[in-house]
Scaffold this motif. Structure first.
Motif, PDB file in Angstrom:
ATOM      1  N   VAL A 129       0.859  -1.106   0.254  1.00  0.00           N
ATOM      2  CA  VAL A 129      -0.135  -0.022   0.026  1.00  0.00           C
ATOM      3  C   VAL A 129       0.942   1.216  -0.005  1.00  0.00           C
ATOM      4  O   VAL A 129       0.639   2.206  -0.871  1.00  0.00           O
ATOM      5  N   ASN A 130       2.013   1.245   0.830  1.00  0.00           N
ATOM      6  CA  ASN A 130       2.776   2.474   0.978  1.00  0.00           C
ATOM      7  C   ASN A 130       3.627   2.784  -0.404  1.00  0.00           C
ATOM      8  O   ASN A 130       4.120   3.654  -0.689  1.00  0.00           O
ATOM      9  N   ALA A 177     -10.230  -0.947  -1.087  1.00  0.00           N
ATOM     10  CA  ALA A 177     -10.575   0.572  -0.923  1.00  0.00           C
ATOM     11  C   ALA A 177      -9.384   1.304  -0.349  1.00  0.00           C
ATOM     12  O   ALA A 177      -9.009   2.559  -0.763  1.00  0.00           O
ATOM     13  N   LYS A 178      -8.448   0.533   0.331  1.00  0.00           N
ATOM     14  CA  LYS A 178      -7.087   1.190   0.584  1.00  0.00           C
ATOM     15  C   LYS A 178      -6.125   1.461  -0.083  1.00  0.00           C
ATOM     16  O   LYS A 178      -5.600   2.445  -0.274  1.00  0.00           O
ATOM     17  N   LYS A 181      -7.148   4.301  -2.105  1.00  0.00           N
ATOM     18  CA  LYS A 181      -7.076   5.539  -1.387  1.00  0.00           C
ATOM     19  C   LYS A 181      -5.410   6.010  -1.655  1.00  0.00           C
ATOM     20  O   LYS A 181      -4.962   7.017  -1.696  1.00  0.00           O
ATOM     21  N   ALA A 182      -4.616   4.898  -1.857  1.00  0.00           N
ATOM     22  CA  ALA A 182      -3.196   5.093  -1.955  1.00  0.00           C
ATOM     23  C   ALA A 182      -2.916   5.534  -3.226  1.00  0.00           C
ATOM     24  O   ALA A 182      -1.992   6.004  -3.570  1.00  0.00           O
TER      25      ALA A 182
ATOM     26  N   ASN B 157      -0.556  -2.305   6.602  1.00  0.00           N
ATOM     27  CA  ASN B 157      -2.218  -1.735   6.117  1.00  0.00           C
ATOM     28  C   ASN B 157      -2.850  -2.918   5.835  1.00  0.00           C
ATOM     29  O   ASN B 157      -3.862  -2.855   5.016  1.00  0.00           O
ATOM     30  N   TYR B 194     -10.070   0.451   9.870  1.00  0.00           N
ATOM     31  CA  TYR B 194      -8.923  -0.497   9.147  1.00  0.00           C
ATOM     32  C   TYR B 194      -8.554   0.457   8.014  1.00  0.00           C
ATOM     33  O   TYR B 194      -7.669   0.488   7.606  1.00  0.00           O
ATOM     34  N   GLU B 195      -9.494   1.351   7.506  1.00  0.00           N
ATOM     35  CA  GLU B 195      -9.069   2.096   6.239  1.00  0.00           C
ATOM     36  C   GLU B 195      -8.255   3.208   6.270  1.00  0.00           C
ATOM     37  O   GLU B 195      -8.158   3.689   5.457  1.00  0.00           O
ATOM     38  N   LEU B 197      -4.949   4.934   6.446  1.00  0.00           N
ATOM     39  CA  LEU B 197      -3.602   4.451   6.004  1.00  0.00           C
ATOM     40  C   LEU B 197      -2.578   4.855   7.182  1.00  0.00           C
ATOM     41  O   LEU B 197      -2.682   5.675   7.810  1.00  0.00           O
ATOM     42  N   ASN B 198      -1.925   3.541   7.288  1.00  0.00           N
ATOM     43  CA  ASN B 198      -0.940   4.064   8.124  1.00  0.00           C
ATOM     44  C   ASN B 198       0.339   4.017   7.205  1.00  0.00           C
ATOM     45  O   ASN B 198       0.673   2.949   6.580  1.00  0.00           O
ATOM     46  N   ALA B 200       4.280   4.701   5.712  1.00  0.00           N
ATOM     47  CA  ALA B 200       5.393   3.914   5.757  1.00  0.00           C
ATOM     48  C   ALA B 200       6.062   4.132   7.118  1.00  0.00           C
ATOM     49  O   ALA B 200       6.285   5.493   7.441  1.00  0.00           O
TER      50      ALA B 200
END
Lengths: 307, 220
Positions: A129-130, A177-178, A181-182, B157, B194-195, B197-198, B200
């Motif tokens: 994700v990141n 969804a995450k 969003k990223a 994530n 949960y959604e 964002l964490n 980096a």
């Protein structure tokens, strides 16, 4: 248009996209890459080059992609979070773009435990994700992850994977969804065999309007034999192979199983074309690249659009 | 606590082969709780080393002592009355204890245990990793389950695509940390979190900026 990616252009023109993949060799044989790419080149809009898949060392994805690029084709590099920290990732993204590669896939990567270097230290500095956020920020804001400006930033069209089947199932739409969003542009899903579950997932995706933000390519893997189906059901992490798939392959002779597998893949694609939100197909014909063309043709997706 | 397991006996025998007089030092803290290097284990290891010497037709002199805390210079100072009478020290403490002794005395020190991880006791005789000391605790946003220590890929994530029946792809004995986190968030009615964002992770507090140190001005 955000990028020069052919895949982005295919989506933008409203076509159903088709991608497939080439696993690079475990050595320096360029011919292998060229042969595999030649088998699929006229039937796809982009060719994934896997990155140390199943944690086995192979020719690097970027090197394989350059070979494919030099053939006048459109490679999609893969990059796993397992093998690189954020410095190496960004250096390779810049390097790949400088060599003419404009489409990439951000992945976690299989755990080293499964590969031929189980004593390796996995990196996992940033997760997938990141990684998506990092590459899209490089493109859209011209900044490194560390915050500094990039002179001539790389403009990658950014993809990621999604597994609609892995547990917990209820979390799988939220997981997509995450990634949306990223900033992810497209998704290639895990191989789909459980159609009902895939439809349920796609409905969840569309209910949230995620299909409008992200192009979703459904993952297709033709079964070569009932043995392969059983192996994928029992041995491959995160795979969902329903019993009816195995039964159908068992119902024909061993010689007929490959044909039946191809037929099943085509039927699946026909059904998926009707599922709202499916924007294309990613065909993972494992060591069976020579059959990709007839699958694409069988599903009525040939010729590919000129964009 | 810090968990440890005794090293293979042959490795310990190899370390002390050149020496006749050994000071075998246990620790009353973590390694006592995880039954790797407390008073009892010191006694057992001493017996095993004696037995081995007898088999080899040699004699070995082993002085046994278990300190209150081997990672604390104040307690390590207690070894002063024995240290000049021995050729080598074998420590049954974690790596912190071994290094505290090595930093204080000019006598060879050898570890008798492998320091494993920061863990908690799951049930009698079973300890599991729970913390990697990343220096920036995120348990407050992950329902009290640590993805850094308990996800095999330290993903921040959500789960990767490799979970099977709720277990990690590395094997059915390992829970998928993100499955646990999700279930916990659902249980608490806060799964929407949960959604978020964490980002980096900043690995500097985790050791990325070099060996870590805490200085408490009020105590120093």
């Amino acid at each position: 248009m955000k990028t020069e990616s052919r895949l982005e252009k295919v989506f933008a023109a409203g076509h159903i996209a088709v991608t497939s993949e080439v696993g690079p060799p475990r050595g320096c044989d360029v011919d292998i890459v060229e042969k595999k790419a030649n088998m699929i080149k006229d039937h796809v809009d982009g060719i994934n080059i896997t990155d140390n898949q199943t944690a086995m060392v192979r020719m690097s994805s970027i090197a394989g992609a350059v070979i494919v690029k030099n053939m006048g084709l459109d490679p999609i590099i893969q990059m796993v979070a397992r093998d690189r920290n954020r410095l190496a990732m960004q250096a390779d993204i810049i390097g790949a773009y400088s060599l003419g590669i404009n489409t990439m896939l951000c992945l976690s990567g299989d755990h080293p435990k499964f590969g031929d270097h189980p004593t390796a230290k996995a990196v996992y500095d940033v997760d997938s994700v990141n990684m998506i956020k990092m590459v899209t920020d490089m493109r859209d804001t011209g900044k490194f992850q560390g915050g500094a400006d990039i002179k001539m930033p790389p403009k990658m069209f950014v993809g990621a994977a999604a597994n609609p089947f892995a547990d917990p199932f209820e979390l799988r739409v939220a997981r997509l969804a995450k990634k949306a969003k990223a900033g992810v542009d497209f998704i290639q899903t895990q191989c789909i065999f459980n159609m009902d579950k895939f439809e349920t997932w796609m409905k969840g995706v569309c209910d949230r309007g995620l299909d409008k933000e992200v192009k979703i390519l459904a993952g297709i893997t033709p079964m070569k034999s009932v043995g392969m189906a059983r192996y994928m059901k029992n041995k491959v992490p995160g795979m969902d192979v329903p019993d009816e798939v195995i039964k159908r392959l068992e119902g024909v002779s061993k010689e007929q199983q490959p044909e039946e597998g191809i037929k099943m893949a085509i039927e699946q694609m026909e059904r998926m074309k009707e599922i709202p939100g499916v924007a294309g197909f990613h065909i993972m014909a494992i060591e069976w690249e020579e059959r990709v063309a007839e699958i694409v043709e069988g599903a009525g997706l040939y010729p590919r659009p000129q964009v | 606590m810090i968990t440890a397991e005794q090293k293979p006996i042959q490795e310990i025998i190899g370390y002390i082969a050149p020496y006749g007089k050994i000071l075998l030092v246990g620790c009353n803290e973590c390694v006592t709780v995880c039954a790797a290097g407390g008073r009892k284990e010191v006694g057992l290891l001493a017996s095993a080393l004696h037995l081995n010497s007898l088999k080899q037709g040699k004699t070995i002199d082993i002085k046994e002592i278990t300190l209150e805390r081997q990672c604390d210079p104040e307690y390590v100072e207690e070894l002063i009355s024995y240290i000049n009478d021995v050729d080598a020290v074998v420590s049954m403490a974690c790596g912190c204890g071994v290094q505290t002794i090595a930093g204080r005395y000019n006598t060879p020190v050898f570890p008798a245990v492998n320091t494993k991880f920061m863990g908690a006791s799951k049930s009698q005789g079973i300890w599991e990793e729970r913390c990697q000391g990343c220096g920036d605790c995120m348990l407050g946003i992950t329902g009290g389950i640590c993805p850094v220590a308990r996800c095999s890929k330290s993903l921040l994530n959500g789960p990767c695509g490799g979970t099977s029946a709720g277990q990690c792809e590395i094997g059915p004995d390992t829970d998928c940390a993100w499955r646990l986190i999700w279930e916990r968030l659902v249980e608490l009615g806060i799964q929407d979190r949960y959604e978020e964002l964490n980002e980096a992770k900043d690995w500097r507090p985790a050791g990325g900026a070099g060996p870590r140190r805490i200085i408490r001005e009020d105590l120093a």
